[in-house]
Design a protein around this motif. Structure first.
Motif, PDB file in Angstrom:
ATOM      1  N   ASN A   1      -7.022   5.417  -1.931  1.00 48.83           N
ATOM      2  CA  ASN A   1      -7.100   4.522  -3.091  1.00 48.83           C
ATOM      3  C   ASN A   1      -6.784   3.072  -2.736  1.00 48.83           C
ATOM      4  N   LEU A   2      -7.133   2.693  -1.506  1.00 48.07           N
ATOM      5  CA  LEU A   2      -7.005   1.313  -1.077  1.00 48.07           C
ATOM      6  C   LEU A   2      -8.392   0.681  -1.072  1.00 48.07           C
ATOM      7  N   VAL A   3      -8.441  -0.634  -1.239  1.00 46.78           N
ATOM      8  CA  VAL A   3      -9.717  -1.344  -1.345  1.00 46.78           C
ATOM      9  C   VAL A   3     -10.025  -2.042  -0.025  1.00 46.78           C
TER      10      VAL A   3
ATOM     11  N   PHE B   1      -6.096  -5.990  -0.774  1.00 46.44           N
ATOM     12  CA  PHE B   1      -7.385  -5.759  -0.119  1.00 46.44           C
ATOM     13  C   PHE B   1      -7.189  -5.711   1.395  1.00 46.44           C
TER      14      PHE B   1
ATOM     15  N   TYR C   1      -2.856 -11.866  -5.270  1.00 44.84           N
ATOM     16  CA  TYR C   1      -3.637 -11.047  -4.344  1.00 44.84           C
ATOM     17  C   TYR C   1      -3.061 -11.124  -2.939  1.00 44.84           C
TER      18      TYR C   1
ATOM     19  N   GLN D   1       1.251  -1.513  -2.594  1.00 46.99           N
ATOM     20  CA  GLN D   1       0.522  -1.081  -3.788  1.00 46.99           C
ATOM     21  C   GLN D   1       1.422  -0.277  -4.722  1.00 46.99           C
TER      22      GLN D   1
ATOM     23  N   GLN E   1      -3.796  -6.901  -6.930  1.00 43.12           N
ATOM     24  CA  GLN E   1      -4.511  -6.003  -6.035  1.00 43.12           C
ATOM     25  C   GLN E   1      -4.244  -6.362  -4.574  1.00 43.12           C
TER      26      GLN E   1
ATOM     27  N   ARG F   1     -10.430   4.476   1.719  1.00 40.99           N
ATOM     28  CA  ARG F   1     -10.800   4.605   0.295  1.00 40.99           C
ATOM     29  C   ARG F   1     -10.199   5.876  -0.306  1.00 40.99           C
TER      30      ARG F   1
ATOM     31  N   LEU G   1     -12.635  -4.546   1.943  1.00 40.91           N
ATOM     32  CA  LEU G   1     -13.689  -5.535   1.733  1.00 40.91           C
ATOM     33  C   LEU G   1     -14.945  -5.148   2.508  1.00 40.91           C
ATOM     34  N   GLU G   2     -16.089  -5.586   2.008  1.00 41.11           N
ATOM     35  CA  GLU G   2     -17.349  -5.327   2.696  1.00 41.11           C
ATOM     36  C   GLU G   2     -17.470  -6.158   3.967  1.00 41.11           C
TER      37      GLU G   2
END
Length: 249
Positions: A193-195, A167, A129, A152, A165, A190, A197-198
């Motif tokens: 297509n990238l993540v 992040f 990661y 990615q 992945q 988003r 974090l909250e």
């Protein structure tokens, strides 16, 4: 369970990769049951190795921190996490060699601030990661998103590499800034297509410090976790717990 290899990385310097490596490593190792190792391959400055030497010097000459260290390690019943010195091209091998004798839960890698340094891309491809700190500064954000998309496409989407992945997370969030701006950026991220974090990390001058001796407050240290007040106020605690949930799932 296999040992997780992870790193904070970005092609943009000064975004906090070494800072977050230290904060996360110390929180996980000293406040949870997770066993951590750090590979410092940030050649040639080796910032985390230097920080460990400063921490050891501090507890030798300051009685308060000496007692704090004694009490901490007596309670948690484990030693300080190892810091392995390496170079970018050999960082994965350094970690693999360590696993011949001990099996920690997580190994964090600290790498040079530019992907142009020899061996950095090779090491990134060998991780599980990657976590990328980003800020609302336009130039930093554009550079960070370009880096994330490149990693990615080259590694996450490549079944022959280990990387699972990438992040992103907001760093240095100023409470005075317009929240709608972050919402717009979030939708853009988003949409790529990238993540994202909250959790986000709030802006605080404390990040520029290590241990504030006169107030006995710990910010970033390789021997102690960040003080509870700092971890809560900066939202670092929430970030660490979200990361732990991901990598140890």
């Amino acid at each position: 369970m296999n040992t997780v290899y992870m790193a904070f990385a970005n092609q943009k310097g000064g975004v906090g990769k070494t800072l977050f490596t230290t904060l996360v490593a110390s929180y996980l190792h000293y406040l949870t049951k997770i066993n951590v190792v750090v590979v410092d391959a940030d050649y040639p400055q080796y910032s985390i190795v230097a920080a460990r030497n400063r921490d050891l010097d501090l507890i030798q000459r300051d009685e308060y921190f000496k007692r704090l260290a004694y009490n901490q390690f007596s309670v948690i019943q484990k030693q300080a996490y190892p810091i392995l010195k390496s170079i970018p091209a050999e960082a994965i091998k350094t970690a693999d060699d360590y696993l011949q004798n001990k099996i920690p839960n997580v190994i964090l890698f600290d790498l040079p601030g530019t992907v142009q340094s020899e061996g950095v891309l090779k090491t990134l491809a060998g991780l599980d990661y990657i976590f990328i700190p980003i800020s609302a500064d336009r130039l930093v954000l554009e550079s960070s998103l370009s880096f994330a998309r490149t990693i990615q496409k080259a590694f996450v989407n490549n079944k022959s590499t280990r990387l699972k992945q990438v992040f992103l997370f907001w760093n240095q969030v100023d409470a005075r800034e317009n929240k709608s701006m972050y919402e717009v950026y979030g939708r853009i991220i988003r949409g790529m297509n990238l993540v994202l974090l909250e959790s986000h990390v709030r802006d605080t001058k404390s990040f520029r410090k290590e241990i504030l001796q006169e107030r006995r407050i710990i910010f970033r240290s390789t021997l102690f976790p960040a003080s509870k007040r700092f971890a809560h106020d900066s939202n670092v605690e929430a970030l660490v717990l979200e990361i732990a949930k991901i990598v140890l799932a």
